[in-house]
Design an enzyme around this catalytic site. Structure first.
Site: not given
Ligand SMILES: NC(=O)c1ccc[n+]([C@@H]2O[C@H](COP(=O)([O-])OP(=O)(O)OC[C@H]3O[C@@H](n4cnc5c(N)ncnc54)[C@H](O)[C@@H]3O)[C@@H](O)[C@H]2O)c1
Length: 314
Positions: A66, A218, A284
């Site tokens: 990926k 983060k 995770s």
């Molecule tokens: N652990 C995993 O497997 C995994 C997988 C995918 C994404 N992620 C991570 O998860 C996070 C979110 O990814 P995404 O693709 O959904 O992003 P995204 O940008 O689509 O959505 C993130 C959301 O979080 C909200 N947000 C930001 N700060 C906030 C806070 N303090 N309180 C409440 N809401 C808040 C934003 O307004 C937004 O709607 C990223 O950091 C990404 O890297 C982790």
């Protein structure tokens, strides 16, 4: 040789959230038992804008790579945070078997892992669920909770994002962040750099799946709070270097022996929740074996799709 390309819609149609949970569960067990393997994820930093990740895995007769992003500032520019492509190959001869949209694969497996962890180490009599962060992966998590028979509350710093997901999926927006944080099964999926879960937030018996912090800078939970609860993770090596865990490990308050991998619990070789009073957290960072599980499920589901998917000629 013709190789199918599954765009986001085709991936979502080929793999239901229920199937994703099943596939991801099997992948965690296969990895814990050494049947599936996963070389370390490679980060290619392009900060401050974001980073790229190259994530390989081998299992189920296939190999996967990926190539995916995390660019947290993208939504403000009308672009998704997570974008890229998944290449699935035959492990017997190296032939490419499918190309898939990485965002859709990621969302399915992230929602599946968040809910699977909550169901595995959360209290069996948990009633309420909530998702904080209504982005692409928060939506996928809410969709998975619903597929598993729960009605999650949704909360986001942007109330219109929470409302959008709640309206689309037929669930409710939390009245406040405080209400969302109180859910028996809580999932955080944000790119937050300041902890949402401050010391003293989690009460006895509560569970949180911390999905958002998967790279430098983060954090969704305060170090003191992580040190206070029972901690699970997807993969110690990965989570202790790039997850919420990194801050607690660097502070010297959480070590390898304090953390249990989810796969070991699912495989029956490690203890899960020990009492109804224990507060639990699952950290995770997202594993390539989860992506492999979804890519294989999508290939399986492809035959049942009532539409043609495009293919590339090699
Ligand atoms: N652990 C995993 O497997 C995994 C997988 C995918 C994404 N992620 C991570 O998860 C996070 C979110 O990814 P995404 O693709 O959904 O992003 P995204 O940008 O689509 O959505 C993130 C959301 O979080 C909200 N947000 C930001 N700060 C906030 C806070 N303090 N309180 C409440 N809401 C808040 C934003 O307004 C937004 O709607 C990223 O950091 C990404 O890297 C982790």
């Amino acid at each position: 040789m013709r190789v199918p390309f599954l765009n986001g819609r085709a991936v979502e149609r080929a793999v239901s959230p229920e199937r994703a949970v099943e596939a991801v569960r099997d992948a965690f067990v296969a990895y814990a038992q050494g049947e599936w393997t996963m070389p370390p994820k490679v980060y290619v930093p392009a900060y401050p804008a974001g980073d790229f990740r190259a994530m390989p895995a081998l299992g189920g007769g296939h190999a996967l790579l990926k190539w995916v992003t995390s660019f947290p500032g993208n939504p403000a520019r009308g672009l998704p945070t997570v974008m890229g492509v998944v290449l699935l190959s035959d492990a017997a001869n190296g032939a490419p078997r499918a190309l898939l949209d990485a965002a859709a694969v990621t969302a399915l497996r992230t929602g599946a892992a968040a809910v699977l962890a909550a169901e595995t180490v959360g209290r069996a009599d948990a009633e309420t669920a909530a998702v904080i962060g209504a982005g692409v992966n928060g939506r996928a998590t809410a969709r998975t909770f619903i597929a598993r028979g729960r009605e999650p509350l949704i909360w986001d710093v942007y109330s219109e994002r929470a409302a959008g997901v709640a309206n689309e999926l037929g669930c409710r927006v939390a009245q406040s962040r405080h209400d969302a944080l109180a859910a028996d099964l809580l999932v955080t999926v944000t790119p937050a750099r300041e902890a949402l879960i401050v010391p003293g937030t989690l009460r006895p018996g509560q569970h949180v799946s911390l999905m958002g912090a998967d790279g430098p800078g983060k954090a969704e939970i305060a170090v003191e709070e992580l040190a206070r609860v029972r901690v699970f993770c997807d993969d110690w090596e990965q989570a202790s270097h790039n997850g919420d865990l990194v801050h607690a490990v660097e502070a010297g308050v959480v070590g390898r022996d304090d953390v249990t991998e989810l796969g070991a619990v699912l495989a029956g070789s490690a203890e899960g929740r020990r009492s109804s009073e224990e507060a639990t957290a699952f950290d995770s960072t997202g594993l390539a074996i989860q992506d492999l599980a979804i890519a294989l499920a999508a290939l399986e589901g492809l035959d049942e799709l009532d539409e043609d998917v495009p293919s590339l000629e090699f």
